[in-house]
Write an enzyme that holds these catalytic residues in place. Structure first.
Site, short mmCIF file in Angstrom:
data_model
loop_
_atom_site.label_atom_id
_atom_site.label_comp_id
_atom_site.label_asym_id
_atom_site.label_seq_id
_atom_site.Cartn_x
_atom_site.Cartn_y
_atom_site.Cartn_z
N THR A 123 0.85 -1.18 0.00
CA THR A 123 0.00 0.00 0.00
C THR A 123 0.89 1.23 0.00
OG1 THR A 123 -1.69 -1.19 1.19
CG2 THR A 123 -1.80 1.21 1.30
N LEU A 154 -6.74 -7.89 1.30
CA LEU A 154 -6.83 -9.10 2.12
C LEU A 154 -7.10 -8.76 3.58
CD1 LEU A 154 -3.60 -10.81 0.75
CD2 LEU A 154 -5.94 -11.12 -0.07
N CYS A 264 -3.65 -2.04 8.89
CA CYS A 264 -4.08 -1.23 7.74
C CYS A 264 -4.84 0.03 8.09
CB CYS A 264 -4.94 -2.09 6.81
SG CYS A 264 -3.98 -3.23 5.83
N LYS A 267 -2.92 2.92 9.97
CA LYS A 267 -1.80 3.43 9.16
C LYS A 267 -2.30 4.13 7.89
CE LYS A 267 0.98 0.24 7.25
NZ LYS A 267 1.02 0.37 5.80
C1 UDX Z 1 -8.46 -4.54 6.55
C2 UDX Z 1 -9.34 -4.53 5.29
O1 UDX Z 1 -10.57 -5.19 5.57
C3 UDX Z 1 -8.61 -5.21 4.14
O2 UDX Z 1 -9.40 -5.12 2.97
C4 UDX Z 1 -7.29 -4.49 3.93
O3 UDX Z 1 -6.55 -5.08 2.89
C5 UDX Z 1 -6.46 -4.50 5.20
O4 UDX Z 1 -7.22 -3.92 6.27
P1 UDX Z 1 -7.83 -6.30 8.46
O5 UDX Z 1 -7.08 -5.16 9.09
O6 UDX Z 1 -7.16 -7.62 8.34
O7 UDX Z 1 -8.28 -5.89 6.97
O8 UDX Z 1 -9.14 -6.56 9.30
P2 UDX Z 1 -10.68 -6.18 9.26
O9 UDX Z 1 -11.47 -7.42 9.31
O10 UDX Z 1 -11.01 -5.24 8.16
O11 UDX Z 1 -10.85 -5.45 10.67
C6 UDX Z 1 -10.11 -4.28 11.00
C7 UDX Z 1 -10.49 -3.76 12.35
O12 UDX Z 1 -11.80 -3.24 12.35
C8 UDX Z 1 -10.46 -4.82 13.46
O13 UDX Z 1 -9.91 -4.25 14.63
C9 UDX Z 1 -11.92 -5.16 13.67
O14 UDX Z 1 -12.21 -5.62 14.96
C10 UDX Z 1 -12.56 -3.81 13.41
N1 UDX Z 1 -13.97 -3.91 12.97
C11 UDX Z 1 -14.27 -4.46 11.76
C12 UDX Z 1 -14.96 -3.40 13.78
O15 UDX Z 1 -14.71 -2.90 14.89
N2 UDX Z 1 -16.26 -3.47 13.33
C13 UDX Z 1 -16.60 -4.00 12.14
O16 UDX Z 1 -17.79 -4.00 11.81
C14 UDX Z 1 -15.58 -4.52 11.33
#
Ligand code: UDX
Length: 440
Positions: A123, A154, A264, A267
């Protein structure tokens, strides 16, 4: 197709492995010899469901290999993906540190032979692919290459299935030749009719930031609405269900909680804010989402304190889950990293359990945290239990047993796993997030 993947971090390792599963011959390169040695011994440096099986299978079938030697991995590659880290810069100013990308570009430049597409997978801020192009051109003026941007979407914990069944693939390219090559790499996905969105390089670079910023805004929005629900006596779960049924809104990413974490969202939102500043533009909604997220973590500390009668001093608090989300051992930017020390500073003792994250957690949390073997051992003798991460292991707890193990029956459910009424009927003093309504 021959593919070289530079960087065996989370993205590089998953992407390289999945490309080999598509049938391509993939060489993954990393500078860290110890990491490559471990991979060559069949050890996977991160916890990601399904990854080890896929690595083993493709190594055994001869399509996937690991090396520290970039100069042998690049010649003959049809595409070289750059998937090195872009950490937040050490200056702490929110900019992404691109030095690893530029270093990789310099190194690979002199190894190119024959037409190659150099693809940014990391990214990166808008303009980085052009910068990579300049670096390569300067180092090797005769090289036959194109640059492209191919952002990843991902999710940790679901990365393999996200890769194999993506909503879309975004390819930022300028030449037809590069477009064809990248389309060929992703050909196995045509069978499941995955849309391929071809854009300019800058559009692809910005798409990744826009997607993550939008999701961060969505989470911060529902967290604020959850707080309003608590104030007015409404229930955020029913509310989220109702608004999510509107196709324009959608039901995903409407789960309130302790604030988003991970590698992600924190940052990329900061980096986007810095990028737009340079162009004299604003992303005020993104700024607000970042502020709301910080406030949400602080609010969770207060919630726990309030449940303990206004002071955490002298209390033992049991934490179930430490990672920023389930199915990963990643602790980066996990809300637990700010919530737990804040409670300890005011005199709380912490017991904790996480199915996969305890080794990582030790690097991020105060050394006085007492790590336990399971949820029940964690709750034994504690004054309150905080369900921090919604691991499956915590979704069907023996609640009677938990209540008896606790010194006080206080259950703070930061992921809304349990039903407030059932918890009350079981004799708990229960708090979720945004569960203001408590009908009889
Ligand atoms: C994210 C993006 O989804 C992905 O497409 C990108 O490439 C990288 O960043 P990730 O960080 O692995 O992926 O996790 P994700 O499932 O998106 O959750 C991120 C954070 O948001 C977590 O702390 C999760 O607990 C929180 N979250 C997610 C919530 O608090 N509520 C939600 O409804 C969804």
């Amino acid at each position: 197709m021959n593919i070289t993947m530079i960087g065996t971090g989370y993205v590089g390792l998953v992407t390289g492995t999945c490309f080999s599963e598509f049938g391509h011959r993939v060489t993954c390169v990393d500078k860290i010899g110890e990491k490559i040695d471990r991979l060559n011994r069949g050890e996977i440096p991160i916890y990601e469901p399904g990854l080890k099986q896929l690595v083993d299978k493709n190594v055994n079938e001869g399509r996937l290999q690991f090396t520290t030697d970039l100069s042998s991995a690049v010649p003959g590659a049809d595409a070289v993906f750059i998937a090195v880290g872009t950490p937040a810069s050490r200056r702490g100013d929110g900019y992404a540190d691109l030095s690893y990308i530029y270093e990789a570009a310099k190194e690979l430049a002199s190894c190119l032979n024959g037409y190659t597409v150099i693809v940014d997978k990391s990214t990166v801020p808008v303009g980085t692919a052009r910068q990579v192009e300049r670096i390569v051109r300067e180092k090797n003026p005769d090289a036959d290459f194109d640059v492209a941007s191919n952002p990843e979407f991902l999710r940790e914990g679901a990365a393999i299935s996200d890769f194999m069944r993506p909503d879309r693939v975004v390819i930022g390219v300028e030449s037809k030749r590069a477009e064809k090559l990248l389309r060929d790499i992703y050909k196995p996905l045509y069978l499941i009719e995955t849309p391929i969105v071809c854009t300019t390089i800058e559009t692809a670079e910005l798409t990744k930031y826009a997607a993550n910023a939008f999701l961060a805004i969505k989470i911060s929005f529902i967290n604020e609405i959850a707080n309003v629900c608590e104030a007015v006596g409404a229930d955020v779960i029913d509310l989220a269900k109702a608004i999510g049924m509107d196709g324009r809104i959608g039901s995903k990413f409407l789960h309130p909680g302790p604030g988003y974490g991970g590698s992600c969202f924190p940052k990329d939102t900061m980096a986007l804010m810095r990028i737009v500043q340079e162009y004299g533009e604003n992303v005020r909604l993104v700024e607000a989402a970042v502020e709301v997220n910080a406030a949400q973590k602080a609010r969770m500390v207060k919630k726990i304190r309030d449940m303990l009668g206004g002071s955490e001093a002298g209390n033992t608090i049991a934490f179930l889950g430490l990672t920023f989300k389930p199915e990963t051992d990643d602790m980066r930017e996990s809300p637990s990293i700010s919530i737990i020390p804040a409670l300890m500073e005011r005199g709380a003792s912490i017991k904790a359990h996480d199915p996969k994250g305890m080794e990582e957690a030790k690097k991020h949390l105060p050394k006085e945290v007492q790590y336990c073997n399971n949820a029940y051992e964690t709750c034994e003798g504690a004054d309150a239990v905080v369900l921090m991460t919604e691991w499956n292991q915590y979704r069907a707890l023996d609640l009677e047993k938990i209540r008896k193990l606790l010194r006080q029956p206080i259950f703070i459910d930061l992921r809304n796993v349990y039903d407030p009424r059932t918890m009350r009927d079981l004799g708990f003093r229960y708090a979720g997030v945004g569960r203001g309504a408590m009908p009889d």
